[in-house]
Motif scaffolding. Sequence first.
Motif, PDB file in Angstrom:
ATOM      1  N   LEU A   1      14.162  18.442  -8.019  1.00  0.00           N
ATOM      2  CA  LEU A   1      12.973  17.713  -7.594  1.00  0.00           C
ATOM      3  C   LEU A   1      11.829  18.037  -8.547  1.00  0.00           C
ATOM      4  CD1 LEU A   1      13.142  18.208  -3.715  1.00  0.00           C
ATOM      5  CD2 LEU A   1      13.892  16.240  -5.057  1.00  0.00           C
ATOM      6  N   PRO A   2      11.192  17.046  -9.144  1.00  0.00           N
ATOM      7  CA  PRO A   2      10.195  17.294 -10.204  1.00  0.00           C
ATOM      8  C   PRO A   2       8.802  17.611  -9.674  1.00  0.00           C
ATOM      9  CG  PRO A   2      10.453  14.941  -9.895  1.00  0.00           C
ATOM     10  CD  PRO A   2      11.409  15.588  -8.930  1.00  0.00           C
ATOM     11  N   ILE A   3       8.700  18.467  -8.655  1.00  0.00           N
ATOM     12  CA  ILE A   3       7.380  18.770  -8.083  1.00  0.00           C
ATOM     13  C   ILE A   3       7.435  20.128  -7.408  1.00  0.00           C
ATOM     14  CG2 ILE A   3       7.793  17.758  -5.792  1.00  0.00           C
ATOM     15  CD1 ILE A   3       4.933  16.543  -6.012  1.00  0.00           C
ATOM     16  N   ALA A   4       6.284  20.802  -7.362  1.00  0.00           N
ATOM     17  CA  ALA A   4       6.164  22.098  -6.695  1.00  0.00           C
ATOM     18  C   ALA A   4       4.983  22.040  -5.739  1.00  0.00           C
ATOM     19  CB  ALA A   4       5.966  23.219  -7.719  1.00  0.00           C
ATOM     20  N   GLY A   5       4.957  22.946  -4.769  1.00  0.00           N
ATOM     21  CA  GLY A   5       3.836  22.978  -3.837  1.00  0.00           C
ATOM     22  C   GLY A   5       4.151  23.801  -2.608  1.00  0.00           C
ATOM     23  N   PRO A   6       3.107  24.283  -1.923  1.00  0.00           N
ATOM     24  CA  PRO A   6       3.309  25.150  -0.768  1.00  0.00           C
ATOM     25  C   PRO A   6       3.523  24.403   0.544  1.00  0.00           C
ATOM     26  CG  PRO A   6       0.981  24.978  -1.232  1.00  0.00           C
ATOM     27  CD  PRO A   6       1.683  24.169  -2.302  1.00  0.00           C
ATOM     28  N   ARG A   7       3.367  23.066   0.532  1.00  0.00           N
ATOM     29  CA  ARG A   7       3.506  22.321   1.776  1.00  0.00           C
ATOM     30  C   ARG A   7       4.022  20.918   1.492  1.00  0.00           C
ATOM     31  NH1 ARG A   7      -0.447  19.042   4.488  1.00  0.00           N
ATOM     32  NH2 ARG A   7       0.239  18.539   6.594  1.00  0.00           N
TER      33      ARG A   7
ATOM     34  N   ARG B   1      12.383   7.707   2.593  1.00  0.00           N
ATOM     35  CA  ARG B   1      12.591   7.660   1.147  1.00  0.00           C
ATOM     36  C   ARG B   1      11.563   8.527   0.433  1.00  0.00           C
ATOM     37  NH1 ARG B   1      12.768   2.208  -2.691  1.00  0.00           N
ATOM     38  NH2 ARG B   1      12.352   3.272  -4.684  1.00  0.00           N
ATOM     39  N   TYR B   2      10.452   8.829   1.115  1.00  0.00           N
ATOM     40  CA  TYR B   2       9.327   9.489   0.450  1.00  0.00           C
ATOM     41  C   TYR B   2       9.020  10.848   1.069  1.00  0.00           C
ATOM     42  CZ  TYR B   2       8.548   4.797  -1.403  1.00  0.00           C
ATOM     43  OH  TYR B   2       8.706   3.578  -2.020  1.00  0.00           O
ATOM     44  N   LEU B   3       8.619  11.772   0.206  1.00  0.00           N
ATOM     45  CA  LEU B   3       8.161  13.093   0.604  1.00  0.00           C
ATOM     46  C   LEU B   3       6.688  13.212   0.232  1.00  0.00           C
ATOM     47  CD1 LEU B   3       9.827  15.488   1.826  1.00  0.00           C
ATOM     48  CD2 LEU B   3       9.828  16.488  -0.464  1.00  0.00           C
ATOM     49  N   ILE B   4       5.850  13.629   1.193  1.00  0.00           N
ATOM     50  CA  ILE B   4       4.429  13.838   0.934  1.00  0.00           C
ATOM     51  C   ILE B   4       4.235  15.312   0.594  1.00  0.00           C
ATOM     52  CG2 ILE B   4       2.091  13.560   1.800  1.00  0.00           C
ATOM     53  CD1 ILE B   4       3.659  10.956   1.677  1.00  0.00           C
TER      54      ILE B   4
ATOM     55  N   GLY C   1      -6.157  15.234  -2.381  1.00  0.00           N
ATOM     56  CA  GLY C   1      -5.204  14.203  -2.028  1.00  0.00           C
ATOM     57  C   GLY C   1      -3.784  14.715  -1.957  1.00  0.00           C
ATOM     58  N   ALA C   2      -2.864  13.788  -1.896  1.00  0.00           N
ATOM     59  CA  ALA C   2      -1.458  14.116  -1.734  1.00  0.00           C
ATOM     60  C   ALA C   2      -0.642  13.455  -2.841  1.00  0.00           C
ATOM     61  CB  ALA C   2      -0.974  13.645  -0.357  1.00  0.00           C
ATOM     62  N   ALA C   3       0.515  14.036  -3.117  1.00  0.00           N
ATOM     63  CA  ALA C   3       1.456  13.463  -4.079  1.00  0.00           C
ATOM     64  C   ALA C   3       2.628  12.871  -3.311  1.00  0.00           C
ATOM     65  CB  ALA C   3       1.934  14.526  -5.057  1.00  0.00           C
ATOM     66  N   ILE C   4       3.069  11.694  -3.718  1.00  0.00           N
ATOM     67  CA  ILE C   4       4.204  11.029  -3.088  1.00  0.00           C
ATOM     68  C   ILE C   4       5.404  11.148  -4.015  1.00  0.00           C
ATOM     69  CG2 ILE C   4       5.117   8.850  -2.246  1.00  0.00           C
ATOM     70  CD1 ILE C   4       2.285   7.992  -1.641  1.00  0.00           C
ATOM     71  N   LEU C   5       6.466  11.762  -3.514  1.00  0.00           N
ATOM     72  CA  LEU C   5       7.699  11.887  -4.270  1.00  0.00           C
ATOM     73  C   LEU C   5       8.711  10.880  -3.738  1.00  0.00           C
ATOM     74  CD1 LEU C   5       9.678  13.262  -6.236  1.00  0.00           C
ATOM     75  CD2 LEU C   5      10.173  14.917  -4.419  1.00  0.00           C
ATOM     76  N   ASP C   6       9.142   9.949  -4.584  1.00  0.00           N
ATOM     77  CA  ASP C   6      10.190   8.996  -4.243  1.00  0.00           C
ATOM     78  C   ASP C   6      11.530   9.715  -4.416  1.00  0.00           C
ATOM     79  OD1 ASP C   6      12.166   6.992  -4.266  1.00  0.00           O
ATOM     80  OD2 ASP C   6      10.719   5.490  -4.969  1.00  0.00           O
ATOM     81  N   LEU C   7      12.218   9.976  -3.312  1.00  0.00           N
ATOM     82  CA  LEU C   7      13.462  10.736  -3.370  1.00  0.00           C
ATOM     83  C   LEU C   7      14.586   9.949  -4.026  1.00  0.00           C
ATOM     84  CD1 LEU C   7      13.291  12.343   0.186  1.00  0.00           C
ATOM     85  CD2 LEU C   7      13.027  13.539  -1.988  1.00  0.00           C
ATOM     86  N   ASN C   8      14.450   8.629  -4.147  1.00  0.00           N
ATOM     87  CA  ASN C   8      15.474   7.817  -4.805  1.00  0.00           C
ATOM     88  C   ASN C   8      15.319   7.833  -6.323  1.00  0.00           C
ATOM     89  OD1 ASN C   8      16.440   7.217  -2.293  1.00  0.00           O
ATOM     90  ND2 ASN C   8      15.729   5.097  -2.267  1.00  0.00           N
ATOM     91  N   THR C   9      14.080   7.628  -6.782  1.00  0.00           N
ATOM     92  CA  THR C   9      13.840   7.532  -8.225  1.00  0.00           C
ATOM     93  C   THR C   9      13.372   8.849  -8.840  1.00  0.00           C
ATOM     94  OG1 THR C   9      11.527   6.869  -7.962  1.00  0.00           O
ATOM     95  CG2 THR C   9      13.196   5.122  -7.905  1.00  0.00           C
TER      96      THR C   9
ATOM     97  N   MET D   1      10.387   9.823  -8.887  1.00  0.00           N
ATOM     98  CA  MET D   1       9.073   9.566  -9.472  1.00  0.00           C
ATOM     99  C   MET D   1       7.987  10.092  -8.532  1.00  0.00           C
ATOM    100  SD  MET D   1       9.623   8.107 -12.392  1.00  0.00           S
ATOM    101  CE  MET D   1       8.023   7.398 -12.778  1.00  0.00           C
ATOM    102  N   VAL D   2       6.883  10.598  -9.123  1.00  0.00           N
ATOM    103  CA  VAL D   2       5.763  11.148  -8.357  1.00  0.00           C
ATOM    104  C   VAL D   2       4.543  10.259  -8.550  1.00  0.00           C
ATOM    105  CG1 VAL D   2       4.215  13.118  -8.033  1.00  0.00           C
ATOM    106  CG2 VAL D   2       6.630  13.505  -8.571  1.00  0.00           C
ATOM    107  N   THR D   3       3.894   9.892  -7.439  1.00  0.00           N
ATOM    108  CA  THR D   3       2.675   9.095  -7.467  1.00  0.00           C
ATOM    109  C   THR D   3       1.596   9.836  -6.693  1.00  0.00           C
ATOM    110  OG1 THR D   3       3.955   7.048  -7.484  1.00  0.00           O
ATOM    111  CG2 THR D   3       1.628   6.872  -6.900  1.00  0.00           C
ATOM    112  N   ASN D   4       0.405   9.935  -7.267  1.00  0.00           N
ATOM    113  CA  ASN D   4      -0.694  10.607  -6.585  1.00  0.00           C
ATOM    114  C   ASN D   4      -1.528   9.598  -5.799  1.00  0.00           C
ATOM    115  OD1 ASN D   4      -0.287  13.330  -7.505  1.00  0.00           O
ATOM    116  ND2 ASN D   4      -0.950  12.644  -9.516  1.00  0.00           N
ATOM    117  N   ILE D   5      -1.934  10.006  -4.582  1.00  0.00           N
ATOM    118  CA  ILE D   5      -2.801   9.180  -3.747  1.00  0.00           C
ATOM    119  C   ILE D   5      -4.163   9.849  -3.679  1.00  0.00           C
ATOM    120  CG2 ILE D   5      -3.294   8.541  -1.359  1.00  0.00           C
ATOM    121  CD1 ILE D   5      -0.611   7.639  -0.950  1.00  0.00           C
ATOM    122  N   ALA D   6      -5.219   9.095  -3.997  1.00  0.00           N
ATOM    123  CA  ALA D   6      -6.577   9.627  -3.878  1.00  0.00           C
ATOM    124  C   ALA D   6      -6.955   9.601  -2.406  1.00  0.00           C
ATOM    125  CB  ALA D   6      -7.546   8.783  -4.706  1.00  0.00           C
ATOM    126  N   SER D   7      -6.872  10.737  -1.752  1.00  0.00           N
ATOM    127  CA  SER D   7      -7.124  10.790  -0.314  1.00  0.00           C
ATOM    128  C   SER D   7      -7.764  12.110   0.054  1.00  0.00           C
ATOM    129  CB  SER D   7      -5.811  10.624   0.467  1.00  0.00           C
ATOM    130  OG  SER D   7      -4.955  11.724   0.219  1.00  0.00           O
TER     131      SER D   7
END
Length: 440
Positions: free
Chosen positions: A307-313, A321-324, A332-340, A342-348
């Motif tokens: 999984l191309p991401i790290a984090g404590p939560r 399909r998605y991991l927050i 904000g939060a990062a969205i990890l698409d478990l299929n592709t 790919m990581v997308t950041n959400i400004a939140s």
Amino acid sequence: MCADVSITVNSQRMMHASSLCSRTAAAAFLLAATGLFSFAVNQESLPRERLHGVLSHARLSPPLRGPARQVRFSPDGTLVLIQNESGVLVLSREPIAFRLYVGARDVLPARFTADSKTLVIASHFLQVERWDVLSGKESQEKKLDAPDGCLTAELSADGELAACHDPEFKLRLFRTATGEQLFSERLGPKEIDTPIMWPRATGSAFAEPVGFGYSKTFQPLVGRAEFGVSLAFSPDGHYLVGEDSRGEALAVDTTSGKRINVPGSAKRRTGGTLCFAGTDRLAILDGDNPEDSKLISFPAGESLSRLPIAGPRAVLASNPRYLIVHTPGQRGAAILDLNTRMVTNIASSGDADIRDELSASVSEEGELVFSRLDQREVSTRFPLPLDPLPPLRSASVSPSLEGLEIALRGASAVFRAASGQLVTRDIDPAGSWWSDDGTA
């Protein structure tokens, strides 16, 4: 969401404060929450505060808002839950309208029942309330057998189960509706050889800890966010994953009420988290290094992918399909698409959720934002009301009262005391110190 705050300097209080502060810093201020949430009454019609000896008065602009601890679609997709340090707000989606607000501080992430008709809210002492979303009334209150509270606690996705690490380091599992205990096992020593040290002022409006306490039990850490043991239910509530006193993962089959073997690859984590990525998959995120994050089958333990991401939560979205993922030091939060992968950041501001390809989040300006992931555009913005001010994490003023710093859990800002205008924001400081009027 967070209540508006007025800054008031009182001449009579100033003399008393000067005896407590340094010779060059004499100040006192009163923070008054004036924006209580109400379905029938707006803020302008609320009674004005009655203060004496007022020297100046200013409204914070913009108001300080705490981050959304949780944003969640209901199982049927018709409702959206937004939770912060002050309470839980439920809105309907189409059309967007207020359905329920429950003022609740220091509670666990709230849950919808499977039929989306009831909201389940529980405290760290496992006081469980059920609220009917349609009528807006409390339908049940149940106190589970956890008199000493929980160091860490979690509700299952449908709110039917509650897990608790109690101060004696027992892992306990309950049915929330009946109070029936399904599992109990001690995971560490009742007392520890070396006393633990904890800051006394954590969670109160002091600029820094005022002394430390020592204890040979974990009781002083009940409900404190800094206790680092995690609990996670599978989406169907069949499995519970937690940790023992050595930080090694353990798992419970909630149907049989018995422990099961944990795959060796999930035994230990290094500052990261264990998160179910489906009913039979477990995401293991390293705290810092994406190279050490992976996806495995559960309970078999077969390695599935990196999984191309790290984090404590992390939390599984309503669309599995998605991991927050929440990464340290990032807004904000990062969205990890478990299929592709790919990581997308959400400004939140805080958490987010995804149903189908529609994401829901809360902006820093206090708007509920719906966005289409497949079109990468915002489809709807809806302003949220200000609600009561949660407990302050820190509050301090500059020596000549020109600057004011206020911090909530997860949000902090410096304002000009005379005008209430924002100077700068921060994410999540532990405290604040002023060396002079221009430096904090």
